[in-house]
Design an enzyme around this catalytic site. Structure first.
Site, mmCIF file in Angstrom:
data_model
loop_
_atom_site.group_PDB
_atom_site.id
_atom_site.type_symbol
_atom_site.label_atom_id
_atom_site.label_comp_id
_atom_site.label_asym_id
_atom_site.label_seq_id
_atom_site.Cartn_x
_atom_site.Cartn_y
_atom_site.Cartn_z
ATOM 1 N N ARG A 110 -23.665 -12.174 -6.070
ATOM 2 C CA ARG A 110 -22.719 -13.271 -6.335
ATOM 3 C C ARG A 110 -22.856 -14.297 -5.225
ATOM 4 N NH1 ARG A 110 -16.486 -13.761 -7.998
ATOM 5 N NH2 ARG A 110 -17.516 -13.247 -9.948
ATOM 6 N N HIS A 137 -22.637 -17.521 -15.171
ATOM 7 C CA HIS A 137 -21.862 -16.276 -14.999
ATOM 8 C C HIS A 137 -22.119 -15.367 -16.216
ATOM 9 C CE1 HIS A 137 -19.052 -13.577 -13.380
ATOM 10 N NE2 HIS A 137 -17.929 -14.255 -13.456
ATOM 11 N N GLN A 140 -19.927 -12.210 -17.175
ATOM 12 C CA GLN A 140 -18.592 -12.593 -17.662
ATOM 13 C C GLN A 140 -18.629 -12.868 -19.161
ATOM 14 O OE1 GLN A 140 -15.453 -13.086 -15.980
ATOM 15 N NE2 GLN A 140 -14.831 -13.128 -18.122
ATOM 16 N N ASP A 233 -10.529 -21.749 -17.465
ATOM 17 C CA ASP A 233 -10.933 -21.193 -16.170
ATOM 18 C C ASP A 233 -10.224 -22.033 -15.114
ATOM 19 O OD1 ASP A 233 -12.293 -20.020 -14.025
ATOM 20 O OD2 ASP A 233 -14.238 -20.954 -14.474
ATOM 21 N N CYS A 277 -11.225 -16.055 -17.717
ATOM 22 C CA CYS A 277 -12.055 -15.088 -16.978
ATOM 23 C C CYS A 277 -11.295 -14.481 -15.799
ATOM 24 C CB CYS A 277 -13.332 -15.766 -16.505
ATOM 25 S SG CYS A 277 -13.028 -17.256 -15.534
ATOM 26 N N ARG A 316 -15.138 -6.199 -18.436
ATOM 27 C CA ARG A 316 -16.163 -6.475 -17.426
ATOM 28 C C ARG A 316 -16.874 -5.179 -17.016
ATOM 29 N NH1 ARG A 316 -16.015 -10.751 -14.255
ATOM 30 N NH2 ARG A 316 -18.220 -10.228 -14.114
HETATM 31 N N1 NVA Z 1 -15.517 -20.970 -12.176
HETATM 32 C C1 NVA Z 1 -14.923 -19.971 -11.338
HETATM 33 C C2 NVA Z 1 -15.103 -18.613 -11.951
HETATM 34 C C3 NVA Z 1 -14.456 -17.500 -11.181
HETATM 35 C C4 NVA Z 1 -14.658 -16.163 -11.838
HETATM 36 C C5 NVA Z 1 -15.546 -20.028 -9.953
HETATM 37 O O1 NVA Z 1 -16.771 -20.186 -9.857
HETATM 38 O O2 NVA Z 1 -14.816 -19.943 -8.964
HETATM 39 N N1 CP Z 2 -13.924 -13.267 -13.593
HETATM 40 C C1 CP Z 2 -14.467 -12.940 -12.402
HETATM 41 O O1 CP Z 2 -15.656 -13.060 -12.166
HETATM 42 O O2 CP Z 2 -13.566 -12.425 -11.519
HETATM 43 P P1 CP Z 2 -13.839 -12.135 -9.984
HETATM 44 O O3 CP Z 2 -14.050 -13.471 -9.303
HETATM 45 O O4 CP Z 2 -12.602 -11.442 -9.517
HETATM 46 O O5 CP Z 2 -15.056 -11.272 -9.870
#
Ligand code: NVA
Ligand code: CP
Length: 329
Positions: A110, A137, A140, A233, A277, A316
């Site tokens: 990540r 992602h 997700q 989101d 998400c 997930r």
């Molecule tokens: N768009 C958000 C998704 C978090 C799961 C981010 O990148 O922070």
């Molecule tokens: N939806 C998602 O990716 O959650 P986290 O940021 O908690 O992993």
């Protein structure tokens, strides 16, 4: 595993790495893992497998899903925050990748740049799974498709409207996933946050070939008509924190509230659900929002029976388990 579908040894860096058959195979496998887990059955298809979790950004669901999924199937996961390892600082990404490739069986990543996850896959020689980058992602969206299919029994033909920051990692990947599943996808967002034109063009072609459509709208009232899924989101993704005030001002008219849910025309007949998400700014208690109230979704929508956000979060783990097992077992 279906003979035509083999993900063994493969990475998942973006959803387009998967064929249609592979996406549906993973959804079926995830459903089977969910059934087994609810029946108290643990497997051993990741026995003696070691998984490295390299995380540059925070995570609750993704990190825990990789860990729990590995443990459920007899494997081991090792969390490597990038402040704890030399990654990209004292040591190049290529060198870290080659070292981890000699020790581990798979890597979940990540972070910020899509190039980083691609480099990890190139140099490590083992399967690498994208647990979110600035661009994509994919794990997700597998969970989202699973959740929608669980609720409606099908994907093809349903209308999904994403409302909010229309060009973030989740919006982009959802556009790809819905197109591949033959759904009608609307990305509803202000012009300033429009998704990339080439992505819209490509996914619109793919959707049309699958009996669906991809369109972009700036008008939430119009966009949600006939929708089966309203999805949002956060308005400010990780790494963009300096844009907070600007985004809140821009996206206020794009909040999902009860009025917008009713405008689907599908709330009364049970044919509309809400997805997010997570994490979500839906109440007044969150530190960041205590003076400005809920942001992308109101509390009554978030807590309503038609909100399937916790099914989505649970899914997930099942989908990530399916991805790891398909790559490694
Ligand atoms: N768009 C958000 C998704 C978090 C799961 C981010 O990148 O922070
Ligand atoms: N939806 C998602 O990716 O959650 P986290 O940021 O908690 O992993």
């Amino acid at each position: 595993m279906n003979e035509k579908v083999s993900l063994k040894g493969r990475s998942l860096l973006r959803l387009d790495d998967l064929s249609d058959a592979e996406i549906f195979h993973l959804l079926d496998l995830a459903a089977e893992f969910k059934r087994q887990k609810h029946a108290g059955i643990r497997g051993n298809s990741l026995r003696r497998k070691n998984i490295a979790l390299i995380f540059e950004k925070s995570s609750t669901r993704t990190r825990c899903s990789f860990t729990v999924a590995a443990q459920d199937e007899g494997g081991q996961a090792e969390y490597l925050g990038t402040h704890d390892i030399h990654f990209g600082k004292k040591e190049s990404i290529a060198d870290t990748a080659r070292v981890l490739g000699r020790m581990f069986d798979g890597i979940a990543f990540r972070g910020f740049k899509q190039d980083t996850v691609e480099a990890l896959a190139r140099y490590s020689g083992i399967p690498v799974w994208n647990g979110l980058t600035d661009d994509w992602h994919p794990t997700q969206i597998l969970a989202d498709l699973m959740t929608i299919r669980e609720h409606f029994g099908v994907l093809k033909g349903l209308k999904v409207v994403y409302i909010g920051d229309g060009r973030n990692n989740v919006a982009n990947t959802l556009m790809v996933g819905c197109a591949r599943a033959g759904m009608h996808f609307v990305d509803c967002t202000p012009a300033e946050l429009s998704p990339p034109a080439d992505l819209c063009r490509e996914t619109a072609k793919v959707a049309a070939a699958h009996g669906g459509s991809v369109t972009v709208s700036t008008d939430p009232h119009e966009a949600v008509k006939g929708a089966n899924v309203l999805y949002t989101d956060v308005w400010v993704s990780m790494g963009e924190e300096d844009k907070f005030a600007e985004r809140v001002a821009l996206l206020r008219p794009y909040q999902i509230n009860m009025d917008l849910m009713r405008r689907t025309g599908n709330l009364e007949n049970g044919k509309a659900i809400f997805l997010h998400c997570l994490p979500a700014f839906h109440d007044y208690k969150t530190e960041l929002t205590h003076e400005i109230g809920p942001l992308e979704v109101t509390d009554d929508v978030f807590e309503a029976p038609f909100s399937k956000v916790f099914d989505e979060a649970e899914n997930r783990v099942h989908t990530i388990k399916a991805v790891m097992v398909a790559s490694l077992a």
